[in-house]
Design a protein around this motif. Structure first.
Motif, short mmCIF file in Angstrom:
data_model
loop_
_atom_site.label_atom_id
_atom_site.label_comp_id
_atom_site.label_asym_id
_atom_site.label_seq_id
_atom_site.Cartn_x
_atom_site.Cartn_y
_atom_site.Cartn_z
N ASP A 126 0.80 -1.22 0.00
CA ASP A 126 0.00 0.00 0.00
C ASP A 126 0.84 1.28 0.00
N TYR A 127 2.18 1.19 0.07
CA TYR A 127 3.00 2.38 -0.11
C TYR A 127 3.11 2.77 -1.58
N THR A 128 2.91 1.79 -2.47
CA THR A 128 3.04 2.08 -3.90
C THR A 128 1.74 1.85 -4.66
N LYS A 129 1.01 0.77 -4.35
CA LYS A 129 -0.21 0.47 -5.09
C LYS A 129 -1.43 1.22 -4.56
N THR A 130 -1.38 1.60 -3.29
CA THR A 130 -2.50 2.34 -2.69
C THR A 130 -1.92 3.46 -1.84
N HIS A 131 -1.45 4.50 -2.49
CA HIS A 131 -0.76 5.55 -1.76
C HIS A 131 -1.73 6.34 -0.90
N LEU A 132 -1.43 6.39 0.39
CA LEU A 132 -2.30 7.06 1.35
C LEU A 132 -1.87 8.50 1.57
N PRO A 133 -2.82 9.41 1.84
CA PRO A 133 -2.47 10.79 2.15
C PRO A 133 -1.55 10.85 3.37
N GLY A 134 -0.52 11.69 3.29
CA GLY A 134 0.41 11.82 4.40
C GLY A 134 1.56 10.85 4.35
N HIS A 135 1.52 9.84 3.47
CA HIS A 135 2.63 8.90 3.31
C HIS A 135 3.56 9.40 2.21
N SER A 136 4.86 9.33 2.45
CA SER A 136 5.81 9.72 1.43
C SER A 136 5.80 8.71 0.29
N LYS A 137 6.23 9.16 -0.89
CA LYS A 137 6.30 8.26 -2.04
C LYS A 137 7.59 7.44 -2.00
N GLU A 144 11.21 7.69 2.55
CA GLU A 144 11.04 7.95 3.98
C GLU A 144 9.84 7.18 4.50
N CYS A 145 10.00 6.55 5.66
CA CYS A 145 8.89 5.88 6.36
C CYS A 145 9.36 5.61 7.78
N GLY A 146 8.48 5.06 8.59
CA GLY A 146 8.85 4.78 9.97
C GLY A 146 10.00 3.80 10.07
N ALA A 147 10.02 2.78 9.19
CA ALA A 147 11.08 1.77 9.23
C ALA A 147 12.43 2.39 8.85
#
Length: 539
Positions: A407-418, A515-518
């Motif tokens: 879901d980071y690439t196929k279902t990009h959520l608002p507020g998540h970096s690309k 960028e992400c939490g991990a």
């Protein structure tokens, strides 16, 4: 949150309850917040039974009953305790006339109506003028509980329905209260058009509706509006516009206090709980750690017990504690000890989004949490140690690669970096090959397709753990694959994630797809020991 909503109120007296088909016909031309009061008279005509009917009850085949609430100073509190979601409920005065229609709407904040811990007026006292837009549960409670303690001078109320409740609200000594019918920003000015003024005794004084008052920006005005916050930039906050959820949290965060025992009489504990659905563990960290540091700055000892996230993938059952199955408490406190202590403040939902984190970080700058024995509990430590031997035998000669997919690439959520795809990662590895010192590659990914592609490309040079990986369709979320709860599944999923990120942090260098939490946690755990770090920042 209980909202006052626009709607019509109808009364129908009868000797026999109408059938549902005829009621549906009646509501065919009505709006969703309209309410019909059916009064079914007794056989002798001396009394009647009331039923309140609306579209939502008819559409969902729900039973009819008396949903009315008495108009009083506690109208909204009463509604908050009994109102079902989305069912319009009429507020009736002593003569049976409908004053307003209330409805419960989803909110990020939950209010306990407990005040022993006191209110925190620090945020509200930054402003000397406040606009309360809309009559709702939170605007009323701020008026009743916070504004009598406020240091400001002007309150503006938007909604004609305020006039029906002012007689039940406290007088605000030294504060000017104005009812508005229009409020907007024009260029460098905030422009209002008022229709009545409230004098100190609570009576309304009419003011011509066409008289405009200019509120200069230097008046430190706070505009509160109805709605649900999202992960947005801080520009709204800098413009002095906030949602009620946010200001309620800042004002009532520490107000619900219990005294479960007599241990630690010199400590004030703050128990942090929150409702998380789609967040991963490190996204949860970011949010609850922000609140915990804020609590530290306010003189509390923060404690975590996250039992309200039943829908999260790390929860195995209702009320499952998704913090303590993985982590220890700061400063080595145990939950048992905290629940026997003399002062314990219970948090409302603390799923703090961007603007809330920014405000809290302003206050808690320099405050740090610490764990004397590390943050992971023994079960997680053992899980990580066993897999490090199997999947990362030579960390000092291994390049760590993080590629987020699903879901980071196929279902990009608002507020998540690309994030970039594996082709960009492969290209970057080729660029640094022979320049950076590494022999093998350790891959961290939750995406089955990415893992298979990287394995095919690098063969025996690449290592990865035995965690479960997934393939999702566009528009789908990982959360959707874990709707059916299985005991122990929550721990497995969390431990796999924690283990993979920890092993990533042990590698000699790092390449991350974004960028992400991990990414942030791997860099934090590494402690500055990476030889090289490259994180993609796609447009």
């Amino acid at each position: 949150m209980i909202l006052s909503v626009p709607g019509e109120f109808y009364v129908y007296e009868t000797e026999e309850m109408p059938d549902r088909d005829s009621l549906k016909s009646f509501f065919a031309e009505l709006e969703e917040n309209d309410v019909l009061e059916v009064r079914v008279r007794s056989s002798d005509g001396t009394e009647y039974e009331k039923f309140h009917i609306s579209k939502v009850l008819l559409d969902h085949d729900l039973p009819f009953c008396d949903f009315s609430i008495e108009k009083s100073g506690n109208t909204f509190e009463t509604a908050a305790r009994i109102a079902p979601y989305h069912v319009p409920m009429p507020v009736l005065d002593k003569d049976g006339n409908c004053v307003s229609i209330l409805k419960r709407s989803p909110t990020n904040y939950d209010h306990f109506y407990r005040y022993e811990g006191g209110l925190d007026m620090t945020f509200l006292n930054r402003y000397n003028s406040i606009v309360l837009d809309g009559l709702n549960e939170y605007s009323v409670e701020l008026y009743k509980q916070a504004l009598p303690r406020w240091k400001g001078k002007e309150v503006f109320l938007i909604s004609p329905e305020w006039k029906d409740y002012l007689e039940y609200l406290p007088i605000l000594p030294g504060v000017s209260v104005t009812l508005l019918n229009r409020f907007k920003q024009t260029g460098e000015k905030l422009v209002i058009s008022s229709y009545s003024k409230v004098n100190p005794e609570g009576a309304n004084i009419d003011v011509p509706a066409d008289e405009e008052t200019n509120l200069e920006k230097d008046r430190k005005l706070l505009y509160l509006k109805e709605g649900t916050p999202s992960n947005e930039s801080i520009e709204r906050y800098q413009a002095g516009v906030m949602y009620y959820d946010e200001v309620m949290l800042l004002t009532f965060l520490f107000s619900y206090v219990i005294h479960p025992g007599n241990k630690n009489p010199d400590k004030k504990f703050f128990l942090i709980d929150a409702y998380f659905v789609i967040e991963g563990l490190f996204a949860i960290w970011i949010k609850v750690f922000t609140v915990a540091r804020y609590a530290l700055a306010k003189g509390y000892e923060p404690i975590f017990q996250i039992v309200s996230s039943d829908d999260n993938i790390y929860s195995d059952h209702e009320g499952d504690d998704i913090w303590n199955k993985f982590f220890l408490q700061p400063k080595g406190y145990s939950l048992q000890e905290v629940h026997l202590s003399s002062y314990l403040a219970l948090s409302p939902n603390t799923n703090a989004l961007n603007i809330m984190r920014y405000i809290m970080d302003e206050v808690s700058c320099g405050m740090e949490l610490n764990w004397s024995h590390g943050i992971f509990n023994q079960q997680v430590k053992a899980y990580i140690a066993e897999r490090q031997k199997r999947f990362l035998p030579c960390p000092e000669r291994t390049l760590g690669v993080l590629i987020r997919g699903t879901d980071y690439t196929k279902t990009h959520l608002p507020g998540h970096s690309k994030h970039v795809g594996p082709d960009k990662i492969i290209q970057k590895i080729a660029e640094v090959e022979g320049i950076w010192e590494f022999d093998s590659i350790f891959l961290s990914t939750e995406d089955a397709e990415i893992c298979a592609l990287m394995k095919e490309y690098y063969g025996d040079r690449i290592f990865f753990t035995d965690q479960e990986r997934y393939t999702i369709q566009p528009g789908q979320l990982l959360q959707d694959l874990h709707e059916e709860k299985k005991e122990g599944e929550g721990f497995r999923l969390g431990a796999e994630y924690l283990c993979t990120v920890h092993l990533l942090s042990q590698c000699c260098s790092l390449i991350a797809s974004g960028e992400c939490g991990a990414t942030g946690e791997a860099i934090r755990q590494n402690g500055g020991n990476y030889q090289h770090v490259y994180v993609f920042h796609p447009e």
